[in-house]
Design a protein around this motif. Structure first.
Motif, mmCIF file in Angstrom:
data_model
loop_
_atom_site.group_PDB
_atom_site.id
_atom_site.type_symbol
_atom_site.label_atom_id
_atom_site.label_comp_id
_atom_site.label_asym_id
_atom_site.label_seq_id
_atom_site.Cartn_x
_atom_site.Cartn_y
_atom_site.Cartn_z
ATOM 1 N N VAL A 480 0.827 -1.206 0.000
ATOM 2 C CA VAL A 480 0.000 0.000 0.000
ATOM 3 C C VAL A 480 0.868 1.265 0.000
ATOM 4 O O VAL A 480 0.376 2.359 0.227
ATOM 5 N N CYS A 482 3.045 2.403 2.127
ATOM 6 C CA CYS A 482 3.094 3.169 3.381
ATOM 7 C C CYS A 482 4.521 3.582 3.703
ATOM 8 O O CYS A 482 4.746 4.466 4.511
ATOM 9 N N ARG A 487 11.255 2.890 6.704
ATOM 10 C CA ARG A 487 11.540 3.464 8.033
ATOM 11 C C ARG A 487 12.155 2.457 8.993
ATOM 12 O O ARG A 487 12.948 2.828 9.848
ATOM 13 N N CYS A 518 5.096 -4.860 8.156
ATOM 14 C CA CYS A 518 4.300 -4.409 7.003
ATOM 15 C C CYS A 518 2.804 -4.490 7.330
ATOM 16 O O CYS A 518 2.300 -5.566 7.641
ATOM 17 N N PRO A 519 2.069 -3.377 7.251
ATOM 18 C CA PRO A 519 0.660 -3.414 7.637
ATOM 19 C C PRO A 519 -0.207 -4.163 6.637
ATOM 20 O O PRO A 519 -1.308 -4.584 6.957
ATOM 21 N N ALA A 520 0.329 -4.344 5.405
ATOM 22 C CA ALA A 520 -0.476 -4.988 4.376
ATOM 23 C C ALA A 520 -0.078 -6.448 4.180
ATOM 24 O O ALA A 520 -0.593 -7.115 3.298
ATOM 25 N N LEU A 521 0.836 -6.937 5.001
ATOM 26 C CA LEU A 521 1.397 -8.292 4.848
ATOM 27 C C LEU A 521 1.873 -8.499 3.406
ATOM 28 O O LEU A 521 1.664 -9.551 2.824
ATOM 29 N N GLU A 632 -6.599 -7.603 26.504
ATOM 30 C CA GLU A 632 -7.906 -7.138 26.024
ATOM 31 C C GLU A 632 -8.844 -8.306 25.747
ATOM 32 O O GLU A 632 -10.053 -8.189 25.866
ATOM 33 N N SER B 8 -11.372 0.050 21.249
ATOM 34 C CA SER B 8 -10.974 -0.969 22.216
ATOM 35 C C SER B 8 -11.734 -2.258 21.907
ATOM 36 O O SER B 8 -12.841 -2.227 21.358
ATOM 37 N N GLY B 28 -7.248 -0.796 2.087
ATOM 38 C CA GLY B 28 -5.858 -0.708 1.630
ATOM 39 C C GLY B 28 -5.369 0.707 1.405
ATOM 40 O O GLY B 28 -4.288 0.909 0.858
ATOM 41 N N SER B 32 -4.409 1.603 6.131
ATOM 42 C CA SER B 32 -3.276 0.676 6.007
ATOM 43 C C SER B 32 -1.985 1.458 6.208
ATOM 44 O O SER B 32 -1.088 1.034 6.927
ATOM 45 N N VAL B 33 -1.924 2.615 5.548
ATOM 46 C CA VAL B 33 -0.707 3.415 5.606
ATOM 47 C C VAL B 33 -0.450 3.907 7.035
ATOM 48 O O VAL B 33 0.689 3.966 7.485
ATOM 49 N N LEU B 35 -1.153 2.238 9.542
ATOM 50 C CA LEU B 35 -0.835 1.012 10.269
ATOM 51 C C LEU B 35 -1.941 0.523 11.202
ATOM 52 O O LEU B 35 -1.691 -0.251 12.118
ATOM 53 N N GLN B 39 -4.366 -5.367 6.248
ATOM 54 C CA GLN B 39 -4.589 -6.816 6.372
ATOM 55 C C GLN B 39 -4.005 -7.375 7.669
ATOM 56 O O GLN B 39 -4.576 -8.268 8.280
ATOM 57 N N LYS B 40 -2.880 -6.830 8.104
ATOM 58 C CA LYS B 40 -2.277 -7.329 9.339
ATOM 59 C C LYS B 40 -3.227 -7.112 10.514
ATOM 60 O O LYS B 40 -3.444 -7.998 11.335
ATOM 61 N N SER B 122 2.678 11.147 8.971
ATOM 62 C CA SER B 122 3.609 10.489 9.892
ATOM 63 C C SER B 122 4.685 11.490 10.323
ATOM 64 O O SER B 122 5.133 12.305 9.518
ATOM 65 N N GLU B 124 7.524 10.349 11.259
ATOM 66 C CA GLU B 124 8.717 9.512 11.059
ATOM 67 C C GLU B 124 9.218 8.892 12.355
ATOM 68 O O GLU B 124 10.287 8.291 12.381
#
Lengths: 645, 217
Positions: A480, A482, A487, A518-521, A632, B8, B28, B32-33, B35, B39-40, B122, B124
């Motif tokens: 994606v 990001c 970083r 990676c947030p998008a795997l 949680e 929460s 996406g 996603s960017v 975070l 998908q994660k 961000s 950074e």
């Protein structure tokens, strides 16, 4: 450059051995997998593990940091440790065609091996009473024990390859006769006819060729050497002959070489080992005449020097008035070899200069239909790995010829680039493991193998030095953009490009942190893929539940810190080794709880004790996040524990 | 980019407690960017919900997928079948994504798994910072490219106020004073003179909700 780019070690290997693959297997303590990978392409691992010319090591990128990986020694380790494993994959025959191989050296036997695996009936004809060629007759036992060569050969024969020894081409059989019985013939006669210096006196008793000398010794004979032996030449065979003389008790052994140590075909290490055993070297010296009454007594020699000619090439010329004499009770000639084909009549149509056979291309196809040739008989003397490679190419060519397939196209692989200067200082230095040797005073008394092989600890430690070149990160279309990978990378490899980030596979160290972040795997690491990780974890969870039911526990440990011989504690089914635990993403810590496990334990390295960089920073982040999710979700976060060892 | 945070787990559990077959949809794009909604996170949320529902009489069935842009109805076609097989949908997108899903699949409850926070970037260092309030009347040309409407808690158009201390804001000592940043930037641009001009009150009529921009297809 794509993820399929080849590591330089593999690209440098004439048979393209998946070095990275087997070295990684050894780093995990999995010698069975290592030898499986090696044997996929090489029927002579015990030989190459000892006497290979090791182009792979010269190409190894670890050499940019400290020293290359001791690749051949690791191959020897894998082969030594699996010597007893006889799980041979027996195939075919699938085809009715019969193939004759003439010459039972490395090239012929490799072709036999590959053709048998392809499903052909193969018969090997060998002029001597024993297979192996120079491997068993030429290289002395202290460098290459005969029993390890025979072990490799037995495996080849067990594929159904038939061997007919004491059958020489030109004497007992002819190519025409063979072509009546067989559908293809591969000629791999080797190159064992010694060259002689153009000097008077070479017919004197006491002057012997190195090939003949080594052959006699390998058969237990002891040629007369007297007090002073002089070896003429600078190749491997010259050194082998000299060190053999020492072992036979000669008190005074000198190698006379016309050039300097820098031009010597034998390696510097071999020279040093020979010197430590008492061999003397005299460089820039050439024989002029062998002198003696009824037997060799002395050699008249001249000193040599290099001069630059008009084209600036260095030429070797005798130094004027520099003649000297060397006393000798025996002289061993090792100045070069040609194939011995002069008395083989029916291959005249394909014979070339100096006894060689002429082939059309590197597949070994000749002008005689169905007749192929390879190994030293084509090229003149070369290394054992080149002979093996030539046998492999011939096997494919013969198969394609018999099946009427078009010739295989040669594909030049894309090779990884060298490491960037800015990456090199970020990689921790670790010196190469040195193999133990028999002490000099012991080894000069017998023909026992000088190099003793790696211990398990040494082999694993050495294999762990491998940079796993090219087994790093690959970004999928799911990215994606990001730029999180840019970083987080401790080596600053990913860069933002016009649209998506780019990861240079030549520079990626495969630490796996970008993938876990990676947030998008969208990032996968070839060294330890997501798919492999999921399967390993699921197997461990299943085993844990089978063993302890609701009290089950899963353990993650760092492969670089805790690996041993199979059967030790880390090989538990519920333990999961990872090439660095910073790469484990949060979901792997959570998954066991999802499946009802009670505990997850992580064996982490202490700070500054880490294979890659900044591992604990990322491990802590993943663990804290996993603990938050557990809390949680109503579980006790302490069910996930980290133990620093 | 739109910045959003995951709610929460307790709040999410409360929303979906009466449903068994739950489909989690990630986005996406922005989330996603930043975070929080890729998908994660879809997979982690589904694990967390499975664990927290472990003692339920009837087990929860959780499925998840991330589509490239949840606020685009055409991209939603691909999940028609998954929606049919579910009792409820958890959207991991900004409010625009949740509403697009909800509008597209009118017969199934769509719940937000995220709180949409702001438009930001961000820093950074692992944080996302609000940069734009979508006020509809941009004055960045007057302030050296730094938005006082968003980055000054008071939204002062002619700052700084007396609460600026050592370059930080009195409302939050971690927040730099936007007007100090503007001053420094104008100095770099050799435009300090311009700061002597008094900015007029903004035309808030341009911020009428719901906003609408005609793009003319």
């Amino acid at each position: 450059m794509s993820i399929t780019a080849m590591p330089p070690c593999q690209a440098a290997c004439p048979i393209r051995t998946d070095v990275r693959g087997y070295v990684y297997a050894i780093s995990k303590g999995d010698v069975s997998e290592a030898i499986r990978i090696i044997r996929e392409v090489n029927p002579f691992p015990s030989v190459c593990g000892r006497i290979c010319t090791r182009a792979c090591e010269s190409a190894c990128r670890r050499g940019q940091i400290d020293e290359p990986i001791a690749i051949a020694s690791l191959k020897r380790f894998a082969s030594d440790e699996t010597m007893e494993q006889k799980d041979i994959f027996k195939t075919g025959p699938y085809y009715t065609e019969k193939i004759a191989i003439v010459g039972g050296g490395p090239s012929g036997l490799t072709a036999a091996h590959d053709l048998a695996l392809l499903g052909y009936n193969v018969v090997v004809y060998e002029a001597h009473d024993e297979l192996g060629g120079m491997m068993t007759r030429g290289v002395p036992e202290y460098r290459l024990p005969k029993n390890v060569v025979m072990n490799d050969i037995e495996r080849i024969l067990s594929l159904g390859v038939e061997a007919r020894t004491n059958t020489a081409l030109g004497k007992d059989i002819t190519v025409d006769e063979l072509m009546k019985e067989y559908q293809a013939v591969f000629i791999a006669l080797g190159s064992e006819k010694s060259l002689f210096p153009k000097c008077r006196g070479i017919e004197l008793p006491g002057v012997i060729t190195a090939v003949e000398f080594l052959k006699q010794v390998s058969r237990g004979q002891r040629p007369y050497l007297g007090q002073k032996v002089v070896i003429i030449g600078g190749g491997h065979t010259a050194i082998d002959a000299a060190r053999t003389c020492i072992r036979l008790g000669s008190p005074d052994v000198t190698v006379l070489y016309r050039r300097t140590i820098n031009e010597m075909p034998a390696g510097r290490i071999e020279v040093e080992e020979a010197e430590s055993e008492g061999v003397k070297f005299r460089y820039l010296s050439a024989p002029l005449e062998f002198i003696g009454r009824g037997r060799i007594e002395k050699i008249r020699c001249t000193e040599m020097r290099f001069v630059a000619d008009e084209s600036r090439r260095r030429r070797l010329v005798p130094v004027e008035d520099s003649e000297f004499e060397v006393m000798a009770d025996a002289v061993i000639l090792a100045i070069g070899y040609n194939p011995r084909t002069d008395d083989i009549k029916d291959i005249e149509k394909i014979s070339g200069k100096r006894g060689t056979i002429v082939v059309k291309d590197d597949t070994g196809t000749t002008n005689l239909k169905g007749v192929f040739a390879g190994g030293d008989v084509v090229s003149g003397p070369m290394s054992v790995i080149d002979a093996i490679a030539s046998g492999k190419r011939a096997a494919i060519a013969i198969h394609r010829y018999l099946r009427s397939l078009p010739p295989k196209e040669n594909e030049e692989p894309t090779v990884l680039k060298p490491l960037d200067e800015k990456i090199i200082p970020l990689i921790e230095k670790r010196p190469q493991q040195k193999m133990a040797q028999l002490p000099v005073e012991e080894r000069i008394k017998n023909f026992d193998e000088v190099n003793l092989g790696f211990t398990w600890e040494q082999a694993i430690s050495e294999a762990q030095r491998c940079l796993n070149c090219g087994a790093g990160a690959e970004i999928s279309d799911e990215c994606v953009s990001c730029l999180n990978c840019v970083r987080v990378c401790p080596y600053n490899v990913p860069v933002a490009s016009e649209y998506k980030p780019k990861i240079d596979i030549s520079q990626c160290q495969a630490c796996g942190i970008c993938a876990s972040e990676c947030p998008a795997l969208a990032i996968d690491i070839k060294l330890d893929t997501k798919e492999q990780s999921i399967i390993k974890l699921q197997n461990a969870i299943n085993s844990a539940k089978n063993i302890s039911g609701n009290n089950s526990e899963i353990e993650f440990y760092c492969q670089y810190k805790k690996i041993g011989k199979p059967g030790t504690e880390t090989s538990k089914e519920t333990s999961i080794g990872k090439p660095c635990i910073a790469r484990i993403d949060i979901s792997q810590f959570i998954k066991p709880f999802e499946e009802g496990c009670k505990k997850v334990k992580i064996l982490a390295c202490k700070d500054n004790d880490c294979h890659f960089k900044e591992c604990n920073k990322w491990l802590n982040k993943h663990v804290n996040e996993a603990k938050r999710i557990l809390k949680e979700s109503g579980l006790d976060p302490e069910q996930l524990t980290v133990v620093y060892e | 980019m739109v910045i959003a945070e995951i709610k929460s787990l307790a709040d999410i559990n409360e929303m979906i407690k009466s449903f068994r077959k739950i489909f989690i949809v990630g986005c996406g794009e922005c989330v996603s960017v930043c975070l929080t909604g890729g998908q994660k996170q879809v997979e982690l949320l589904s694990s967390a919900l499975r664990i927290s529902g472990r003692n339920d009489k009837e087990k929860r069935i959780l499925k998840g997928k991330t589509i490239s842009r949840q606020c685009e109805p055409k991209f939603l076609e691909q999940i028609n079948k998954d929606i049919e097989e579910s009792d409820a949908v958890l959207s991991m997108a900004c409010g625009a994504g949740v509403q697009t899903l909800s509008e597209k699949f009118r017969k199934i409850p769509v719940f937000p798994a995220m709180d949409t926070k702001f438009i930001g970037v961000s820093d950074e260092a692992g944080n996302f910072i609000e940069m734009c309030s979508a006020c509809g009347d941009c004055i960045l040309s007057l302030t050296g490219g730094i938005c006082p409407v968003t980055r000054c808690p008071k939204g002062l158009l002619n700052g700084p106020c007396g609460g600026s201390k050592n370059g930080k804001c009195e409302a939050n000592p971690e927040t730099p004073c936007a007007w100090l940043l503007i001053y420094e930037k104008m100095k770099e641009l050799n435009k300090l003179e311009e700061l002597k001009n008094i900015n007029n009150p903004k035309d808030w009529s341009k911020n009428m909700r719901p906003g609408k921009v005609k793009a003319g297809i």
